[in-house]
Design an enzyme around this catalytic site. Structure first.
Site, PDB file in Angstrom:
ATOM      1  N   TYR A 273      50.919  40.501  -3.551  1.00  0.00           N
ATOM      2  CA  TYR A 273      50.837  41.682  -2.678  1.00  0.00           C
ATOM      3  C   TYR A 273      49.739  42.621  -3.160  1.00  0.00           C
ATOM      4  O   TYR A 273      48.929  43.104  -2.367  1.00  0.00           O
ATOM      5  CB  TYR A 273      52.193  42.373  -2.670  1.00  0.00           C
ATOM      6  CG  TYR A 273      52.319  43.537  -1.714  1.00  0.00           C
ATOM      7  CD1 TYR A 273      52.499  43.326  -0.355  1.00  0.00           C
ATOM      8  CD2 TYR A 273      52.285  44.848  -2.183  1.00  0.00           C
ATOM      9  CE1 TYR A 273      52.637  44.401   0.523  1.00  0.00           C
ATOM     10  CE2 TYR A 273      52.420  45.927  -1.318  1.00  0.00           C
ATOM     11  CZ  TYR A 273      52.596  45.695   0.040  1.00  0.00           C
ATOM     12  OH  TYR A 273      52.725  46.758   0.904  1.00  0.00           O
TER      13      TYR A 273
ATOM     14  N   SER B 283      48.222  50.137   0.657  1.00  0.00           N
ATOM     15  CA  SER B 283      49.441  50.307  -0.124  1.00  0.00           C
ATOM     16  C   SER B 283      49.119  51.031  -1.418  1.00  0.00           C
ATOM     17  O   SER B 283      47.964  51.089  -1.854  1.00  0.00           O
ATOM     18  CB  SER B 283      50.032  48.928  -0.439  1.00  0.00           C
ATOM     19  OG  SER B 283      51.038  49.005  -1.435  1.00  0.00           O
TER      20      SER B 283
END
Length: 267
Positions: free
Chosen positions: A161, A148
């Site tokens: 996250y 990501s």
């Protein structure tokens, strides 16, 4: 097929894409199928599995779907055994399954933090550990971890996250370090902001028809001037799954429209 084109073919390869019921995982599985691979994927519920199988069928893809929780080592071992029995030894693994919880850090419970890390970081470890022995025995293997932007950058409300995806970047490099000599290449794809159901709330138009503030922010930060699409990830995924990337290892390929290269417009 000439030798050069053959390097990009996945003909006859067996690919497992975790959590590929929709979005990024579905697009990558579709790309692998078009390149000749046999597709396996997992879901955690029968409802999602049935919907995904119907979607694959509508695309003309003969995918095999299984119910398995990637955070459960026993279920993962059973999953891999079933795939090997029905399709053959896994050549390509894409650790795609993941969740995000947008909660300010001081408001986030430890249970929520642990759940995100369990799914986004522990599960890729568990699934990779389960498929690597078969890859070693076969003499080759490709592992692609879906990283990501948050593997590199922090942002408000995504502490769990970002921690998990940063860890996944380093797990990618460590798998490369441990198993490169076994002809296993482990790389990551770091999507930028991709238009999927998961990001839909961030793109909703306001009552007056204007862009969501976060939508405007992303557009201003992206040299390409748009959100990415799942289709933008197809080519990079096929490259990293194919023989064309046999000397690419431990790398994170950011497919972000240029965000990481760009400081942003002057106010």
């Amino acid at each position: 097929m000439d030798t050069f084109s053959k390097n990009f073919s996945l003909e006859g390869k067996v690919a497992l894409v975790t959590g590929a019921a929709y979005g990024i995982g579905f697009a990558i599985a579709e790309a692998f199928s078009k390149a000749g691979a046999k597709i396996a994927f997992n879901c955690r519920s029968q409802k999602h599995l049935d919907k995904a199988l119907a979607d694959y069928k509508a695309k003309g893809i003969d995918a095999k779907g299984y119910i398995a929780d990637c955070t459960d080592e026993g279920q993962v071992k059973d999953l891999i055994a079933k795939i090997e029995k029905e399709l053959g030894t896994i050549d390509i693994l894409v650790n795609n399954a993941g969740i995000i919880k947008r909660i300010p850090m001081l408001e986030m419970s430890v249970a929520d933090f642990r759940q995100v890390v369990d799914i986004d970081l522990n599960a890729p470890f568990i699934v990779s550990k389960a498929v690597i022995p078969g890859m070693i025995k076969k003499g080759h293997g490709k592992i692609i971890n879906i990283c990501s932007m948050m593997s590199e950058l922090g942002r408000e409300t995504v502490s769990a996250y970002a921690a998990a995806k940063g860890g996944l970047k380093m797990l990618t490099r460590n798998i490369c370090s441990e198993f490169g000599a076994a002809n296993i290449q482990c790389n990551g794809i770091g999507p930028g902001y991709i238009a999927t159901p998961q990001t839909a709330p961030l793109r909703q138009r306001q009552a007056d028809g204007s862009r969501h503030p976060f939508d405007s922010f992303i557009i201003s930060k992206t040299p390409a001037g748009r959100w990415g699409t799942p289709e933008d990830l197809m080519g990079p995924a096929v490259f990293l799954a194919s023989d064309a990337s046999d000397f690419v290892n431990g790398h994170i390929l950011y497919v972000d429209g240029g965000i990481l290269a760009y400081i942003g417009k002057q106010p």
